[in-house]
Design an enzyme around this catalytic site. Structure first.
Site, PDB file in Angstrom:
ATOM      1  N   CYS A   1      -4.535   9.254  -6.857  1.00  0.00           N
ATOM      2  CA  CYS A   1      -4.623   8.745  -8.126  1.00  0.00           C
ATOM      3  C   CYS A   1      -5.779   9.445  -9.032  1.00  0.00           C
ATOM      4  O   CYS A   1      -5.629   8.974 -10.361  1.00  0.00           O
ATOM      5  CB  CYS A   1      -4.707   7.304  -8.059  1.00  0.00           C
ATOM      6  SG  CYS A   1      -3.261   6.625  -7.248  1.00  0.00           S
TER       7      CYS A   1
ATOM      8  N   GLU B   1       1.462  11.907 -14.299  1.00  0.00           N
ATOM      9  CA  GLU B   1       0.562  12.289 -13.436  1.00  0.00           C
ATOM     10  C   GLU B   1       1.676  13.248 -12.507  1.00  0.00           C
ATOM     11  O   GLU B   1       2.653  12.958 -12.080  1.00  0.00           O
ATOM     12  CB  GLU B   1       0.392  10.985 -12.578  1.00  0.00           C
ATOM     13  CG  GLU B   1      -0.776  11.123 -11.621  1.00  0.00           C
ATOM     14  CD  GLU B   1      -0.940   9.610 -10.849  1.00  0.00           C
ATOM     15  OE1 GLU B   1      -0.234   8.864 -11.201  1.00  0.00           O
ATOM     16  OE2 GLU B   1      -1.952   9.555 -10.400  1.00  0.00           O
TER      17      GLU B   1
ATOM     18  N   SER C   1     -15.377   8.967  -4.366  1.00  0.00           N
ATOM     19  CA  SER C   1     -14.744   7.773  -3.802  1.00  0.00           C
ATOM     20  C   SER C   1     -15.716   7.415  -2.580  1.00  0.00           C
ATOM     21  O   SER C   1     -16.079   8.321  -1.600  1.00  0.00           O
ATOM     22  CB  SER C   1     -13.466   7.862  -3.253  1.00  0.00           C
ATOM     23  OG  SER C   1     -12.389   8.269  -4.486  1.00  0.00           O
TER      24      SER C   1
ATOM     25  N   THR D   1       0.709  -1.213   0.025  1.00  0.00           N
ATOM     26  CA  THR D   1      -0.148  -0.106  -0.114  1.00  0.00           C
ATOM     27  C   THR D   1       1.013   1.342  -0.158  1.00  0.00           C
ATOM     28  O   THR D   1       1.984   1.183   0.265  1.00  0.00           O
ATOM     29  CB  THR D   1      -0.922  -0.092   1.248  1.00  0.00           C
ATOM     30  OG1 THR D   1      -0.087   0.040   2.277  1.00  0.00           O
ATOM     31  CG2 THR D   1      -1.765  -1.023   1.268  1.00  0.00           C
TER      32      THR D   1
ATOM     33  N   SER E   1       3.721   1.343   3.241  1.00  0.00           N
ATOM     34  CA  SER E   1       4.855   2.439   2.708  1.00  0.00           C
ATOM     35  C   SER E   1       5.687   2.792   3.962  1.00  0.00           C
ATOM     36  O   SER E   1       5.219   3.054   4.830  1.00  0.00           O
ATOM     37  CB  SER E   1       4.166   3.781   2.192  1.00  0.00           C
ATOM     38  OG  SER E   1       5.264   4.770   2.064  1.00  0.00           O
ATOM     39  N   GLU E   2       6.928   2.895   3.561  1.00  0.00           N
ATOM     40  CA  GLU E   2       7.914   3.164   4.785  1.00  0.00           C
ATOM     41  C   GLU E   2       7.697   4.704   5.294  1.00  0.00           C
ATOM     42  O   GLU E   2       8.402   5.027   6.076  1.00  0.00           O
ATOM     43  CB  GLU E   2       9.393   2.633   4.236  1.00  0.00           C
ATOM     44  CG  GLU E   2      10.125   3.050   2.806  1.00  0.00           C
ATOM     45  CD  GLU E   2       9.217   2.173   2.100  1.00  0.00           C
ATOM     46  OE1 GLU E   2       8.669   0.984   2.174  1.00  0.00           O
ATOM     47  OE2 GLU E   2       9.440   2.535   0.862  1.00  0.00           O
TER      48      GLU E   2
ATOM     49  N   SER F   1       2.474   2.869  -7.991  1.00  0.00           N
ATOM     50  CA  SER F   1       2.980   3.495  -9.420  1.00  0.00           C
ATOM     51  C   SER F   1       2.777   2.592 -10.322  1.00  0.00           C
ATOM     52  O   SER F   1       2.828   1.110 -10.174  1.00  0.00           O
ATOM     53  CB  SER F   1       4.266   3.904  -9.318  1.00  0.00           C
ATOM     54  OG  SER F   1       5.177   2.793  -9.475  1.00  0.00           O
ATOM     55  N   THR F   2       2.307   2.837 -11.687  1.00  0.00           N
ATOM     56  CA  THR F   2       2.122   2.060 -12.867  1.00  0.00           C
ATOM     57  C   THR F   2       3.499   1.076 -12.866  1.00  0.00           C
ATOM     58  O   THR F   2       3.368  -0.301 -13.296  1.00  0.00           O
ATOM     59  CB  THR F   2       1.921   2.578 -14.065  1.00  0.00           C
ATOM     60  OG1 THR F   2       0.863   3.427 -13.487  1.00  0.00           O
ATOM     61  CG2 THR F   2       1.527   1.835 -15.240  1.00  0.00           C
TER      62      THR F   2
ATOM     63  N   LYS G   1       2.152  -4.854   3.421  1.00  0.00           N
ATOM     64  CA  LYS G   1       3.496  -3.829   3.733  1.00  0.00           C
ATOM     65  C   LYS G   1       2.979  -2.620   3.166  1.00  0.00           C
ATOM     66  O   LYS G   1       2.969  -2.098   1.949  1.00  0.00           O
ATOM     67  CB  LYS G   1       4.530  -4.538   2.478  1.00  0.00           C
ATOM     68  CG  LYS G   1       5.805  -3.700   2.636  1.00  0.00           C
ATOM     69  CD  LYS G   1       6.440  -3.386   1.369  1.00  0.00           C
ATOM     70  CE  LYS G   1       6.132  -2.198   0.425  1.00  0.00           C
ATOM     71  NZ  LYS G   1       6.456  -0.867   1.410  1.00  0.00           N
TER      72      LYS G   1
ATOM     73  N   GLU H   1      -4.128  -1.244  -8.474  1.00  0.00           N
ATOM     74  CA  GLU H   1      -4.657   0.276  -8.651  1.00  0.00           C
ATOM     75  C   GLU H   1      -3.480   1.287  -8.858  1.00  0.00           C
ATOM     76  O   GLU H   1      -2.739   1.728  -7.820  1.00  0.00           O
ATOM     77  CB  GLU H   1      -5.516   0.474  -7.392  1.00  0.00           C
ATOM     78  CG  GLU H   1      -6.481   1.713  -7.578  1.00  0.00           C
ATOM     79  CD  GLU H   1      -6.086   2.959  -6.846  1.00  0.00           C
ATOM     80  OE1 GLU H   1      -5.345   3.723  -7.789  1.00  0.00           O
ATOM     81  OE2 GLU H   1      -6.225   3.276  -5.902  1.00  0.00           O
TER      82      GLU H   1
ATOM     83  N   ARG I   1      -7.554  17.744  -3.555  1.00  0.00           N
ATOM     84  CA  ARG I   1      -7.575  16.977  -2.486  1.00  0.00           C
ATOM     85  C   ARG I   1      -6.226  16.573  -1.708  1.00  0.00           C
ATOM     86  O   ARG I   1      -5.758  16.069  -3.113  1.00  0.00           O
ATOM     87  CB  ARG I   1      -8.851  15.761  -2.773  1.00  0.00           C
ATOM     88  CG  ARG I   1      -8.736  14.805  -1.714  1.00  0.00           C
ATOM     89  CD  ARG I   1      -9.877  13.597  -2.407  1.00  0.00           C
ATOM     90  NE  ARG I   1      -9.978  12.463  -1.588  1.00  0.00           N
ATOM     91  CZ  ARG I   1     -10.046  11.276  -2.102  1.00  0.00           C
ATOM     92  NH1 ARG I   1     -10.187  11.023  -3.381  1.00  0.00           N
ATOM     93  NH2 ARG I   1     -10.238  10.169  -1.246  1.00  0.00           N
TER      94      ARG I   1
HETATM   95  C1  SIN Z   1      -5.703   6.814  -4.538  1.00  0.00           C
HETATM   96  O1  SIN Z   1      -5.301   7.840  -4.598  1.00  0.00           O
HETATM   97  O2  SIN Z   1      -5.235   5.802  -5.018  1.00  0.00           O
HETATM   98  C2  SIN Z   1      -7.103   6.465  -3.993  1.00  0.00           C
HETATM   99  C3  SIN Z   1      -8.057   7.791  -3.998  1.00  0.00           C
HETATM  100  C4  SIN Z   1      -9.398   7.447  -3.317  1.00  0.00           C
HETATM  101  O3  SIN Z   1      -9.721   6.501  -2.952  1.00  0.00           O
HETATM  102  O4  SIN Z   1     -10.351   8.297  -3.570  1.00  0.00           O
END
Ligand code: SIN
Length: 536
Positions: free
Chosen positions: A339, A436, A496, A204, A232-233, A284-285, A230, A305, A333
């Site tokens: 993303c 992005e 969301s 995540t 993010s650190e 990231s992609t 796991k 995602e 936001r």
């Molecule tokens: C994300 O940035 O990956 C999630 C954004 C959201 O849940 O609205």
């Protein structure tokens, strides 16, 4: 440094904070536009937050393996920083492959019994976990602001949103239905069972330190899977606090494990293990593609995602006020670090000037500062690399003819604060339209016809979030259908919610999170054929 006390009473008495809705937009807009009396009481400093969290047992620094808190086996630690001040908050265990393999074994052992619990039992555990997340909402929100930097009110929104995935999963656990299929032969009976996929590796990101975990772990546990998380650190503290609350909720040892530190080693161990049957990743992609390729070796189920390049299309017939408010929320936001943040604001020529001026005025009113300070709508970016990326993209755009109409530089607060920025005269060839930005920059592009808008919007490998502002019902249907995106907001900038499916088309990912569709990602489908039914 003198530490003004956090006003707990202010939190407790707030109706706003207790509101059950997990749709974020109204709350977000309020926070961006008008500091409430509540936010005026929110000034705290990081030290007092950390010491309060420490005394409540929620400031954890070790990983969680098989129900036991553990240091890294070689004793290594890494620091977690407050992005608003650059100060280190705490040292945490820096784990790697060995700890991850032990966490996988613990999850594998726990799977045997967890997968046999009834749906009603799993539902009760999850409900308890949700209740505890809500009881500790204020502290968890402080932790998010401390390690991630977003304004405290946005952090509280994230707790509502994130805990909502656990609540939804608790309810949905009881609705994992199979099927009976009408048999083609009279002596057969055909059934479909849904069964948990097994041990899940959940990787995540830092931008939503709670919600990106709960929307993976909630459905996984509801379906009968066990997990190795796991986080993010950069933002592990919220994950560890949530894991502590999972223990307090009685979720058995080994069902939830957390390892953090050396990301490549942990990722490699999760990918290599044949015991891990599913990888779920937000990030990231580039990393997503590697995880997908690596998962091929053991043919794991994968949900991804990944990055977006969200178009936000404003048509001439839009309500200007709605379009500005919606764009503000969609773009700014979490300081632009989601993303689904609007990455290209594509505006029809008839409304372009009016919209650009109105957006600039609205953005100008947004207060930048430490997320704990009163009235702040924009916190810092997560780190120096994030600021550099924004600077590079703005430089590329202006060198090709774009104009900065607001902001466009580092904020006088220093560190990783960046001025909320609006740039006009952007076109599709500029890097800012193709990559992005993940920062507080609103690039405005111009279009003539509906067909142009759709073409520009779809001209990308990404396909996650998109937004349309129009007063025409017919146009909203037409354009929503034509957009190659997994999510479309119509006259709405924040869409969301845990009850709706979240995920992307094209290279923005695979699978969906949230809603009933998100459950399928953690299930295998088993077909059972019963024969010789007519034999006595
Ligand atoms: C994300 O940035 O990956 C999630 C954004 C959201 O849940 O609205």
């Amino acid at each position: 440094m003198a530490a003004p006390n956090l006003s707990r009473m202010a939190f407790r008495s707030s109706k706003l904070l207790a509101r059950p809705s997990h749709l974020l937009s109204a709350q977000l807009l309020m926070q961006m536009q008008s500091p409430s009396p509540l936010t005026r009481k929110m000034s705290v400093d990081a030290h007092s937050v950390a010491s309060q969290l420490n005394s409540s047992g929620l400031l954890r620094t070790q990983g969680l393996i098989g129900g036991k808190w553990s240091d890294a086996y070689d004793g290594k630690t890494i620091k977690v920083y407050n992005p608003a001040t650059g100060e280190s908050i705490v040292d945490i265990a820096c784990m790697g492959g060995r700890e991850t393999n032990d966490a996988i074994s613990a999850a594998y052992d726990a799977y045997r019994s967890w997968s046999k619990t009834t749906a009603a039992e799993r539902s009760k555990f999850l409900r308890k976990w949700y209740d505890l997340l809500m009881v500790h909402k204020e502290e968890l929100a402080q932790l998010i602001t401390l390690e991630q930097g977003k304004p405290l009110k946005e952090s509280i929104g994230e707790i509502n949103y994130g805990a909502g995935f656990i609540e939804f999963a608790a309810e949905e656990a009881k609705r994992i239905y199979g099927d009976i299929i009408p048999a083609p032969l009279s002596d057969r009976r055909l059934f479909v069972l849904k069964q948990p996929v097994g041990v899940v590796g959940a990787i995540t990101p830092w931008n939503f330190p709670l919600a990106m975990i709960t929307r993976k772990v909630g459905p996984a546990l509801a379906c009968g899977c066990t997990v190795v998380i796991k986080p993010s650190e950069l933002t592990p503290l919220t994950a560890l606090a949530a894991a502590e609350l999972s223990i307090q909720a009685g979720i058995p040892a080994g069902v939830v494990n957390v390892v953090m530190g050396n990301a490549p080693d942990i990722g490699d161990a999760l990918i290599a293990s044949p015991q891990v049957r599913k990888i779920t990743f937000t990030g990231s992609t580039a990393v997503g593609k590697k995880l997908m390729a690596g998962s091929a070796e053991t043919v794991k189920k994968v949900s991804l995602e990944l990055g977006g390049n969200a178009p936000c299309i404003v048509f001439d017939d839009a309500d200007l006020d709605v379009a500005v408010k919606g764009t503000l929320a969609a773009k700014f936001r979490n300081s632009g670090q989601t993303c689904v943040c609007a990455n290209r604001i594509i505006v029809q020529e008839g409304i372009y000037e009016k919209f650009a001026n109105a957006l600039r005025d609205a953005v100008q009113n947004m207060k930048v500062g430490d997320g704990f300070s009163e009235g702040v709508a924009q916190g810092p970016l997560i780190n120096e690399a994030a600021v550099k990326k924004v600077e590079t993209l703005i430089h590329d755009a202006t060198s090709k003819g774009a104009k900065v109409i607001l902001g466009g530089k580092r904020h006088s607060l220093g560190f990783t604060f960046y001025e909320p920025t609006v740039i006009s005269d952007v076109n599709s060839e500029m890097r800012i339209s193709r990559e992005e930005a993940f920062g507080p920059v609103a690039p405005l592009l111009r279009f003539k016809t509906e067909e142009d808008a759709i073409r520009i919007a779809n001209d990308t490998n990404a396909g996650l979030g998109s937004y349309i502002f129009t007063n025409s019902i017919q146009r909203s249907w037409r354009v929503a259908e034509a957009l190659e995106y997994g999510l479309v907001g119509v006259n709405e900038g924040v869409i969301s919610t845990e009850v709706a499916p979240f995920g992307g088309y094209k290279q923005s990912g695979l699978g969906r999170e949230g809603s009933k569709y998100g459950m399928d990602e953690y299930l295998e489908i088993k077909y059972v054929c019963l024969g010789n039914m007519n034999k006595e």
